[in-house]
Design an enzyme around this catalytic site. Structure first.
Site, short mmCIF file in Angstrom:
data_model
loop_
_atom_site.label_atom_id
_atom_site.label_comp_id
_atom_site.label_asym_id
_atom_site.label_seq_id
_atom_site.Cartn_x
_atom_site.Cartn_y
_atom_site.Cartn_z
CG ASN A 10 -1.72 1.24 1.42
OD1 ASN A 10 -1.78 2.07 0.51
ND2 ASN A 10 -2.34 1.39 2.57
CD1 TRP A 11 3.52 0.99 -2.86
CD2 TRP A 11 3.84 2.30 -4.65
NE1 TRP A 11 4.36 0.33 -3.73
CE2 TRP A 11 4.57 1.11 -4.83
CE3 TRP A 11 3.88 3.28 -5.66
CZ2 TRP A 11 5.35 0.88 -5.97
CZ3 TRP A 11 4.65 3.05 -6.80
CH2 TRP A 11 5.38 1.85 -6.94
CD GLU A 97 -3.02 5.60 6.63
OE1 GLU A 97 -3.03 5.68 5.39
OE2 GLU A 97 -2.07 5.08 7.27
P1 PGA Z 1 2.69 0.24 7.64
O1 PGA Z 1 1.24 0.48 7.02
O2 PGA Z 1 3.22 -1.05 7.07
O3 PGA Z 1 3.49 1.44 7.23
O4 PGA Z 1 2.51 0.14 9.13
C1 PGA Z 1 0.36 -0.59 6.77
C2 PGA Z 1 -0.92 -0.07 6.17
O5 PGA Z 1 -1.36 1.02 6.55
O6 PGA Z 1 -1.52 -0.74 5.30
#
Ligand code: PGA
Length: 252
Positions: A10-11, A97
């Site tokens: 997931n960029w 998010e």
């Molecule tokens: P992270 O993010 O690997 O930077 O903790 C994971 C995500 O939000 O999918």
């Protein structure tokens, strides 16, 4: 039950057009011969076009990070499932998010999951509790609600196309991953039983549940070795070739 492992990057809101091209040109040679794990890269919408070109004839599959549930219309700034199917196979839905910053709810997540499936996209539906919920002992309750509401009214056949990502909010971008045991307990004892209950033994046992939240080359192998952790959704570590490739290789 053998479930094929998946590692999805997931960029988030990172990499412009040229950076997307360059990063994929670096990754593709390292990943092009790996066939034992599903490899998915999810760049921002604007990078999908160039990503299609750079990953053509490779095992690397693409995903989007969001979509709208309507097929077309007056929804300024939105992107429809029908637009995405030409560009990618997967779509991340309900990332924490988006829930925290962009008002997504279990109801909108459910609409998006259904719209994605209808268009022929495979949803990667994210669920996970916040730190406060975790401390209050509400993990099972919160995660159960998100799974049930997000997958509401799906048929068993539709459910076979859904991937769940368990991403405890307190583990995302913090460097504090869940322990392999702790994450697996949520996958095995909370999420998997709900999937079986909703869609039957066969489908529930076959659906993949990824873990996300500070997955790194150092912890990936142990996480992926757990009985019900079927791979990872990787944020920060998916932005560098070396770490992403190492995590993919840990999913043997
Ligand atoms: P992270 O993010 O690997 O930077 O903790 C994971 C995500 O939000 O999918």
């Amino acid at each position: 039950m053998i479930r094929r492992k998946m590692v999805a990057g997931n960029w988030k809101m990172n990499k412009n057009l040229y950076e997307t091209r360059d990063l994929l040109r670096e990754m593709v040679p390292e990943l092009k011969d790996i066939t034992y794990v599903d490899i998915v890269v999810c760049p921002p919408f604007v990078g999908l076009g160039v990503a299609v070109r750079e990953t053509a004839d490779t095992p690397i599959q693409l995903g989007a990070q969001n979509l709208h549930w309507e097929a077309s219309g007056a929804y300024t700034g939105e992107t429809s499932p029908a637009m995405l199917v030409d560009l990618c196979r997967y779509v991340i839905i309900g990332h924490s998010e988006r829930r925290a910053m962009f008002g997504e709810t279990d109801v909108s997540v459910n609409k998006k999951v259904k719209a994605a499936l209808q268009a022929g996209l495979l949803p990667i539906m994210c669920v996970g509790e916040t730190l406060e919920e975790n401390k209050a002992g509400l993990t099972a309750e919160v995660v159960s609600r998100m799974v049930r509401e997000g997958l509401k009214d799906l048929t068993a056949l539709q459910a076979t196309d859904v991937i769940i990502a368990y991403e405890p909010v307190w583990a995302i971008g913090t460097g504090l991953a869940a322990t392999p045991d702790g994450a697996n307990a949520v996958h095995r004892d909370v999420i998997r039983p709900i999937l079986r209950e909703m869609f039957g033994q066969l489908v529930g046992n076959g659906m993949r549940i990824l873990y996300g939240g500070s997955v790194t080359p150092a912890n990936a192998a142990e996480l992926f070795a757990q009985s019900d952790i079927d791979g990872g959704l990787v944020g920060g570590a998916s932005l560098k070739t070396e770490s992403f490739v190492a995590i993919v290789k840990a999913a043997l």
